[in-house]
Design a protein around this motif. Structure first.
Motif, mmCIF file in Angstrom:
data_model
loop_
_atom_site.group_PDB
_atom_site.id
_atom_site.type_symbol
_atom_site.label_atom_id
_atom_site.label_comp_id
_atom_site.label_asym_id
_atom_site.label_seq_id
_atom_site.Cartn_x
_atom_site.Cartn_y
_atom_site.Cartn_z
ATOM 1 N N SER A 39 0.664 -1.291 0.067
ATOM 2 C CA SER A 39 0.037 0.000 0.012
ATOM 3 C C SER A 39 1.021 1.233 0.081
ATOM 4 C CB SER A 39 -1.020 -0.037 1.248
ATOM 5 O OG SER A 39 -0.020 0.014 2.491
ATOM 6 N N VAL A 40 0.312 2.195 -0.327
ATOM 7 C CA VAL A 40 1.131 3.761 -0.271
ATOM 8 C C VAL A 40 1.448 3.986 1.100
ATOM 9 C CG1 VAL A 40 0.793 6.081 -0.742
ATOM 10 C CG2 VAL A 40 -0.141 4.472 -2.196
ATOM 11 N N GLU A 41 0.695 3.761 2.097
ATOM 12 C CA GLU A 41 1.094 3.951 3.570
ATOM 13 C C GLU A 41 2.245 3.040 3.784
ATOM 14 O OE1 GLU A 41 -1.988 3.139 2.525
ATOM 15 O OE2 GLU A 41 -2.811 5.029 2.924
ATOM 16 N N GLU A 42 2.250 1.734 3.380
ATOM 17 C CA GLU A 42 3.444 0.757 3.772
ATOM 18 C C GLU A 42 4.770 1.515 2.964
ATOM 19 O OE1 GLU A 42 5.723 -2.587 5.200
ATOM 20 O OE2 GLU A 42 3.789 -1.612 5.569
ATOM 21 N N GLN A 43 4.737 1.897 1.664
ATOM 22 C CA GLN A 43 6.021 2.444 1.178
ATOM 23 C C GLN A 43 6.353 3.694 1.985
ATOM 24 O OE1 GLN A 43 4.539 3.118 -2.864
ATOM 25 N NE2 GLN A 43 4.445 0.867 -3.550
ATOM 26 N N LYS A 44 5.379 4.625 2.479
ATOM 27 C CA LYS A 44 5.854 5.635 3.194
ATOM 28 C C LYS A 44 6.507 5.461 4.490
ATOM 29 C CE LYS A 44 2.206 8.672 1.323
ATOM 30 N NZ LYS A 44 0.949 9.772 1.454
ATOM 31 N N ARG A 45 6.168 4.442 4.877
ATOM 32 C CA ARG A 45 6.663 3.806 6.441
ATOM 33 C C ARG A 45 8.131 3.217 6.016
ATOM 34 N NH1 ARG A 45 7.586 -0.470 8.912
ATOM 35 N NH2 ARG A 45 6.906 -1.768 7.413
ATOM 36 N N VAL A 46 7.958 2.585 4.742
ATOM 37 C CA VAL A 46 9.569 2.094 4.456
ATOM 38 C C VAL A 46 10.521 3.166 4.358
ATOM 39 C CG1 VAL A 46 10.879 0.751 3.046
ATOM 40 C CG2 VAL A 46 8.562 -0.084 4.002
ATOM 41 N N ALA A 47 9.976 4.195 3.670
ATOM 42 C CA ALA A 47 10.720 5.092 3.211
ATOM 43 C C ALA A 47 11.325 6.141 4.519
ATOM 44 C CB ALA A 47 10.320 6.365 1.915
ATOM 45 N N ALA A 48 10.420 6.098 5.266
ATOM 46 C CA ALA A 48 10.521 6.919 6.374
ATOM 47 C C ALA A 48 11.791 6.204 7.442
ATOM 48 C CB ALA A 48 9.566 7.244 7.242
ATOM 49 N N ALA A 49 11.655 5.008 7.408
ATOM 50 C CA ALA A 49 12.566 4.329 8.185
ATOM 51 C C ALA A 49 14.107 4.095 7.474
ATOM 52 C CB ALA A 49 11.978 3.019 8.544
ATOM 53 N N ARG A 50 13.963 4.579 6.543
ATOM 54 C CA ARG A 50 15.479 4.291 5.800
ATOM 55 C C ARG A 50 16.535 5.135 6.382
ATOM 56 N NH1 ARG A 50 15.328 3.276 -0.393
ATOM 57 N NH2 ARG A 50 13.817 2.163 0.615
ATOM 58 N N VAL A 51 17.711 4.593 6.632
ATOM 59 C CA VAL A 51 18.913 5.104 7.417
ATOM 60 C C VAL A 51 19.707 5.665 6.260
ATOM 61 C CG1 VAL A 51 20.643 4.859 8.909
ATOM 62 C CG2 VAL A 51 18.763 3.913 9.332
ATOM 63 N N PRO A 52 20.391 6.858 6.161
ATOM 64 C CA PRO A 52 20.941 7.357 5.115
ATOM 65 C C PRO A 52 22.451 6.607 5.149
ATOM 66 C CG PRO A 52 20.755 9.287 6.673
ATOM 67 C CD PRO A 52 19.840 7.994 7.028
ATOM 68 N N VAL A 53 22.971 6.377 4.083
ATOM 69 C CA VAL A 53 24.523 5.751 3.925
ATOM 70 C C VAL A 53 25.594 6.756 3.981
ATOM 71 C CG1 VAL A 53 25.729 4.287 2.477
ATOM 72 C CG2 VAL A 53 23.146 3.678 2.674
ATOM 73 N N LYS A 54 26.429 6.515 4.852
ATOM 74 C CA LYS A 54 27.623 7.371 4.870
ATOM 75 C C LYS A 54 28.394 7.363 3.726
ATOM 76 C CE LYS A 54 28.611 6.501 9.851
ATOM 77 N NZ LYS A 54 29.586 5.955 10.800
ATOM 78 N N PRO A 55 29.129 8.259 3.201
ATOM 79 C CA PRO A 55 29.661 8.368 2.000
ATOM 80 C C PRO A 55 30.807 7.342 1.840
ATOM 81 C CG PRO A 55 29.750 10.712 2.862
ATOM 82 C CD PRO A 55 29.142 9.748 3.685
ATOM 83 N N TYR A 56 31.511 7.216 3.008
ATOM 84 C CA TYR A 56 32.563 6.113 2.962
ATOM 85 C C TYR A 56 32.294 5.298 4.188
ATOM 86 C CZ TYR A 56 37.049 3.638 2.797
ATOM 87 O OH TYR A 56 37.907 2.655 2.790
ATOM 88 N N TYR A 57 31.877 4.146 4.003
ATOM 89 C CA TYR A 57 31.549 3.363 5.211
ATOM 90 C C TYR A 57 32.613 2.963 6.299
ATOM 91 C CZ TYR A 57 29.189 -0.732 7.502
ATOM 92 O OH TYR A 57 28.669 -1.408 8.512
ATOM 93 N N TYR A 58 33.793 2.681 5.785
ATOM 94 C CA TYR A 58 35.055 2.639 6.783
ATOM 95 C C TYR A 58 35.366 3.898 7.330
ATOM 96 C CZ TYR A 58 34.438 -1.726 4.764
ATOM 97 O OH TYR A 58 33.709 -3.234 4.426
ATOM 98 N N ASP A 59 34.862 4.964 7.241
ATOM 99 C CA ASP A 59 35.746 6.352 7.698
ATOM 100 C C ASP A 59 34.987 6.583 9.118
ATOM 101 O OD1 ASP A 59 36.841 8.680 8.327
ATOM 102 O OD2 ASP A 59 35.715 9.628 6.691
ATOM 103 N N ILE A 60 35.771 6.448 10.387
ATOM 104 C CA ILE A 60 35.171 6.548 11.585
ATOM 105 C C ILE A 60 34.884 7.871 11.896
ATOM 106 C CG2 ILE A 60 36.084 4.259 12.355
ATOM 107 C CD1 ILE A 60 38.370 5.834 13.847
ATOM 108 N N ASN A 61 35.431 8.882 11.183
ATOM 109 C CA ASN A 61 35.270 10.458 11.624
ATOM 110 C C ASN A 61 33.868 10.899 11.121
ATOM 111 O OD1 ASN A 61 37.760 10.274 12.847
ATOM 112 N ND2 ASN A 61 38.791 10.591 10.801
ATOM 113 N N ASN A 62 33.091 10.147 10.434
ATOM 114 C CA ASN A 62 31.779 10.718 9.682
ATOM 115 C C ASN A 62 30.909 10.069 10.168
ATOM 116 O OD1 ASN A 62 32.972 12.605 8.161
ATOM 117 N ND2 ASN A 62 33.036 11.473 6.459
#
Length: 62
Positions: A39-62
């Motif tokens: 449903s549209v509500e389910e898609q909105k819930r999944v989009a809101a729960a998404r965590v942004p990905v760091k530019p460089y995964y192994y960089d501990i300073n960001n």
């Protein structure tokens, strides 16, 4: 000019012609894992729960 077709694709095409009953099993398997109604509500819930990905995964300073 003919399009390239791999040996595996040829094998699967011939096998499915010889075993048409497998088409239904293939559809059931796809529905089990991929074809889920959303449903549209389910898609909105999944989009809101998404965590942004760091530019460089192994960089501990960001």
């Amino acid at each position: 000019m003919a399009m390239y077709e791999s040996d595996h694709t040829k094998f699967m095409r011939e096998w499915m012609e010889k075993h048409p009953e497998q088409r239904d099993e293939q559809k059931e398997g796809r529905a089990l894992w991929w074809d889920k109604p959303q449903s549209v509500e389910e898609q909105k819930r999944v989009a809101a729960a998404r965590v942004p990905v760091k530019p460089y995964y192994y960089d501990i300073n960001n």
